[in-house]
Design a protein around this motif. Structure first.
Motif, PDB file in Angstrom:
ATOM      1  N   PRO A  80      67.328  -3.656  43.248  1.00 20.09           N
ATOM      2  CA  PRO A  80      67.567  -2.256  42.897  1.00 20.09           C
ATOM      3  C   PRO A  80      68.833  -1.749  43.590  1.00 20.09           C
ATOM      4  O   PRO A  80      69.302  -2.364  44.547  1.00 20.09           O
ATOM      5  CB  PRO A  80      66.337  -1.547  43.468  1.00 20.09           C
ATOM      6  N   ALA A  81      69.411  -0.676  43.079  1.00 23.17           N
ATOM      7  CA  ALA A  81      70.451   0.011  43.854  1.00 23.17           C
ATOM      8  C   ALA A  81      69.757   0.634  45.053  1.00 23.17           C
ATOM      9  O   ALA A  81      68.555   0.879  45.024  1.00 23.17           O
ATOM     10  CB  ALA A  81      71.102   1.079  42.992  1.00 23.17           C
ATOM     11  N   GLY A  82      70.476   0.871  46.128  1.00 25.91           N
ATOM     12  CA  GLY A  82      69.795   1.461  47.280  1.00 25.91           C
ATOM     13  C   GLY A  82      70.629   1.538  48.534  1.00 25.91           C
ATOM     14  O   GLY A  82      71.858   1.677  48.488  1.00 25.91           O
ATOM     15  N   THR A  83      69.917   1.399  49.638  1.00 30.16           N
ATOM     16  CA  THR A  83      70.475   1.654  50.964  1.00 30.16           C
ATOM     17  C   THR A  83      71.767   0.880  51.226  1.00 30.16           C
ATOM     18  O   THR A  83      72.741   1.427  51.754  1.00 30.16           O
ATOM     19  CB  THR A  83      69.426   1.282  52.031  1.00 30.16           C
ATOM     20  N   LEU A  84      71.759  -0.415  50.873  1.00 36.16           N
ATOM     21  CA  LEU A  84      72.914  -1.257  51.186  1.00 36.16           C
ATOM     22  C   LEU A  84      74.196  -0.727  50.537  1.00 36.16           C
ATOM     23  O   LEU A  84      75.294  -0.890  51.081  1.00 36.16           O
ATOM     24  CB  LEU A  84      72.627  -2.692  50.708  1.00 36.16           C
ATOM     25  N   ASP A  85      74.056  -0.091  49.383  1.00 34.92           N
ATOM     26  CA  ASP A  85      75.229   0.408  48.657  1.00 34.92           C
ATOM     27  C   ASP A  85      75.982   1.485  49.442  1.00 34.92           C
ATOM     28  O   ASP A  85      77.149   1.747  49.173  1.00 34.92           O
ATOM     29  CB  ASP A  85      74.813   0.951  47.291  1.00 34.92           C
ATOM     30  N   LEU A  86      75.300   2.105  50.412  1.00 33.48           N
ATOM     31  CA  LEU A  86      75.987   3.111  51.241  1.00 33.48           C
ATOM     32  C   LEU A  86      76.942   2.439  52.226  1.00 33.48           C
ATOM     33  O   LEU A  86      77.797   3.088  52.814  1.00 33.48           O
ATOM     34  CB  LEU A  86      74.985   3.962  52.025  1.00 33.48           C
ATOM     35  N   PHE A  87      76.757   1.113  52.413  1.00 36.25           N
ATOM     36  CA  PHE A  87      77.572   0.372  53.379  1.00 36.25           C
ATOM     37  C   PHE A  87      78.745  -0.344  52.709  1.00 36.25           C
ATOM     38  O   PHE A  87      79.510  -1.038  53.356  1.00 36.25           O
ATOM     39  CB  PHE A  87      76.707  -0.648  54.129  1.00 36.25           C
ATOM     40  N   GLU A  88      78.835  -0.209  51.390  1.00 37.50           N
ATOM     41  CA  GLU A  88      79.926  -0.880  50.667  1.00 37.50           C
ATOM     42  C   GLU A  88      81.252  -0.186  50.901  1.00 37.50           C
ATOM     43  O   GLU A  88      81.300   0.950  51.353  1.00 37.50           O
ATOM     44  CB  GLU A  88      79.634  -0.846  49.164  1.00 37.50           C
ATOM     45  N   GLN A  89      82.305  -0.892  50.558  1.00 41.42           N
ATOM     46  CA  GLN A  89      83.639  -0.280  50.595  1.00 41.42           C
ATOM     47  C   GLN A  89      84.209  -0.196  49.191  1.00 41.42           C
ATOM     48  O   GLN A  89      84.461  -1.241  48.603  1.00 41.42           O
ATOM     49  CB  GLN A  89      84.583  -1.111  51.491  1.00 41.42           C
ATOM     50  N   PRO A 135      81.855   3.256  49.779  1.00 41.36           N
ATOM     51  CA  PRO A 135      80.404   3.447  49.689  1.00 41.36           C
ATOM     52  C   PRO A 135      80.010   4.196  48.415  1.00 41.36           C
ATOM     53  O   PRO A 135      80.778   5.017  47.907  1.00 41.36           O
ATOM     54  CB  PRO A 135      80.082   4.285  50.931  1.00 41.36           C
ATOM     55  N   LYS A 136      78.811   3.899  47.909  1.00 44.38           N
ATOM     56  CA  LYS A 136      78.298   4.666  46.764  1.00 44.38           C
ATOM     57  C   LYS A 136      77.597   5.927  47.285  1.00 44.38           C
ATOM     58  O   LYS A 136      77.241   6.007  48.457  1.00 44.38           O
ATOM     59  CB  LYS A 136      77.332   3.809  45.964  1.00 44.38           C
ATOM     60  N   ALA A 137      77.386   6.879  46.373  1.00 41.52           N
ATOM     61  CA  ALA A 137      76.764   8.142  46.778  1.00 41.52           C
ATOM     62  C   ALA A 137      75.243   8.031  46.691  1.00 41.52           C
ATOM     63  O   ALA A 137      74.714   7.299  45.848  1.00 41.52           O
ATOM     64  CB  ALA A 137      77.247   9.262  45.865  1.00 41.52           C
ATOM     65  N   ALA A 156      77.862   4.532  58.784  1.00 41.78           N
ATOM     66  CA  ALA A 156      77.879   4.562  57.317  1.00 41.78           C
ATOM     67  C   ALA A 156      76.721   5.376  56.744  1.00 41.78           C
ATOM     68  O   ALA A 156      76.906   6.202  55.854  1.00 41.78           O
ATOM     69  CB  ALA A 156      77.838   3.130  56.772  1.00 41.78           C
ATOM     70  N   LEU A 157      75.529   5.172  57.269  1.00 42.80           N
ATOM     71  CA  LEU A 157      74.360   5.887  56.743  1.00 42.80           C
ATOM     72  C   LEU A 157      74.508   7.398  56.969  1.00 42.80           C
ATOM     73  O   LEU A 157      74.282   8.200  56.061  1.00 42.80           O
ATOM     74  CB  LEU A 157      73.089   5.366  57.422  1.00 42.80           C
ATOM     75  N   GLY A 158      74.904   7.754  58.180  1.00 39.81           N
ATOM     76  CA  GLY A 158      75.069   9.173  58.499  1.00 39.81           C
ATOM     77  C   GLY A 158      76.093   9.843  57.588  1.00 39.81           C
ATOM     78  O   GLY A 158      75.894  10.977  57.133  1.00 39.81           O
ATOM     79  N   ALA A 205      77.032  13.539  53.118  1.00 43.01           N
ATOM     80  CA  ALA A 205      77.629  13.900  51.820  1.00 43.01           C
ATOM     81  C   ALA A 205      76.566  14.407  50.852  1.00 43.01           C
ATOM     82  O   ALA A 205      76.885  15.099  49.877  1.00 43.01           O
ATOM     83  CB  ALA A 205      78.351  12.686  51.236  1.00 43.01           C
ATOM     84  N   ALA A 206      75.282  14.062  51.105  1.00 48.42           N
ATOM     85  CA  ALA A 206      74.196  14.484  50.206  1.00 48.42           C
ATOM     86  C   ALA A 206      73.390  15.640  50.802  1.00 48.42           C
ATOM     87  O   ALA A 206      72.336  16.014  50.272  1.00 48.42           O
ATOM     88  CB  ALA A 206      73.272  13.299  49.939  1.00 48.42           C
ATOM     89  N   ALA A 207      73.873  16.203  51.897  1.00 49.77           N
ATOM     90  CA  ALA A 207      73.072  17.176  52.664  1.00 49.77           C
ATOM     91  C   ALA A 207      72.649  18.388  51.835  1.00 49.77           C
ATOM     92  O   ALA A 207      71.583  18.955  52.063  1.00 49.77           O
ATOM     93  CB  ALA A 207      73.849  17.617  53.902  1.00 49.77           C
ATOM     94  N   ALA A 208      73.456  18.766  50.848  1.00 49.23           N
ATOM     95  CA  ALA A 208      73.115  19.962  50.051  1.00 49.23           C
ATOM     96  C   ALA A 208      71.962  19.687  49.089  1.00 49.23           C
ATOM     97  O   ALA A 208      71.337  20.613  48.582  1.00 49.23           O
ATOM     98  CB  ALA A 208      74.348  20.426  49.277  1.00 49.23           C
TER      99      ALA A 208
END
Ligand code: ATP
Ligand code: MG
Length: 261
Positions: free
Chosen positions: A56-65, A67-69, A107-109, A114-117
């Motif tokens: 699945p898409a997910g957590t790891l994608d936030l660590f890509e270069q 990063p995905k949203a 990366a996670l933070g 970016a999604a805080a809203a």
């Protein structure tokens, strides 16, 4: 958005169960909640019936270069108000990289910021190992919740976790309040009651004076991830304990006097 890391370096202490139940309790109060599965073993992700293949898409994608949203790689769950950032198999490799890999510790933070809203709460289900994913979770967290099994060996895990939290506080120069949630408590067992006493003595300010009981109704994570909880779960002592624990974590309720009757 408030970010809570649910973490303990010890395995099997109730981290995933706690993440799931606190998440759905917050969502049932009308909060917009993101659950992030940071454990390569993917227990939380599997509880929602999401298979590992195809990945699945997910957590790891936030660590890509680049990063995905979060919005792109998280998904709806059957529970109203609750979204999930699934675990991906490739996270195991990421976990083996040094916890201090340059730039990756934040990366996670950054992804969550970016999604805080979009969310009121993000709950991070951490792996039971001190690696890059755990470091990311602690760096991103506003509050650390340490589920601690009420058995003697678990005290070491809790103490290790507090030391790690202090290390993170020093490096990020921002406080990381830690709260200890005693779990898997069996009041008939002396080791349990003694451990609970020791926890309260060692960490009186941080420890919930009550405890989540050992309760067979909480054993099935897939059941806890359903749209509606069965009546047996809603009426269970375990579920009731999590409702009280949430009020304590939200600082709505003062510290109760002791164990419920
Ligand atoms: N209060 C409870 N009563 C009975 N069983 C529980 C309770 N909390 C958790 N469990 C069960 O105990 C096991 C471990 O719980 P859980 O998966 O939540 O722990 P964990 O800390 O996330 O484990 P891991 O370190 O493997 O990720 C699971 O089988 C879970 O269903
Ligand atoms: Mg888990």
């Amino acid at each position: 958005m408030q970010v809570w890391a649910i973490a303990n370096q010890k395995g099997g202490v109730g981290k995933t169960t706690t993440t799931l139940l606190l998440g759905r309790l917050l969502a049932s109060r009308g909060q917009r909640v993101l659950l992030a599965d940071l454990d390569p073993h993917a227990s939380l992700t599997r509880a929602f019936g999401i298979p590992g293949e195809p990945p699945p898409a997910g957590t790891l994608d936030l660590f890509e270069q680049p990063p995905k949203a979060v919005a792109e790689v998280s998904r709806l769950t059957p529970i109203a108000g609750l979204r999930l950032l699934p675990a991906q198999a490739g996270m195991a490799t990421l976990e083996r990289r040094s916890a201090t890999a340059p730039g990756l510790g934040l990366a996670l933070g950054q992804g969550l910021a970016a999604a805080a809203a979009d969310y009121d709460y993000a709950l991070l289900d951490c792996p039971p190992t001190l690696g890059l994913l755990m470091v990311n979770a602690l760096a991103a967290a506003d509050q650390l919740v340490i589920p601690t099994q009420t058995e003697p060996l678990a005290l070491h895990g809790m103490e290790g976790m507090l030391r790690t939290a202090q290390m993170v506080e020093r490096s990020r120069k921002r406080a990381l309040p830690a709260r200890i949630l005693p779990t898997l408590f069996d009041r008939r067992t002396r080791a349990c009651t003694e451990t609970l006493d020791r926890l309260r003595e060692a960490q009186p300010e941080r420890t919930w004076v009550q405890a989540v009981p050992l309760d067979t109704r909480l054993r099935d994570a897939a059941e806890l991830a359903r749209a509606e909880l069965p009546a047996e779960v809603l009426q269970s002592r375990g579920y009731d304990a999590y409702q009280r624990a949430l009020a304590w974590l939200l600082r709505e309720a003062p510290q109760p006097e002791g164990l419920p009757a």
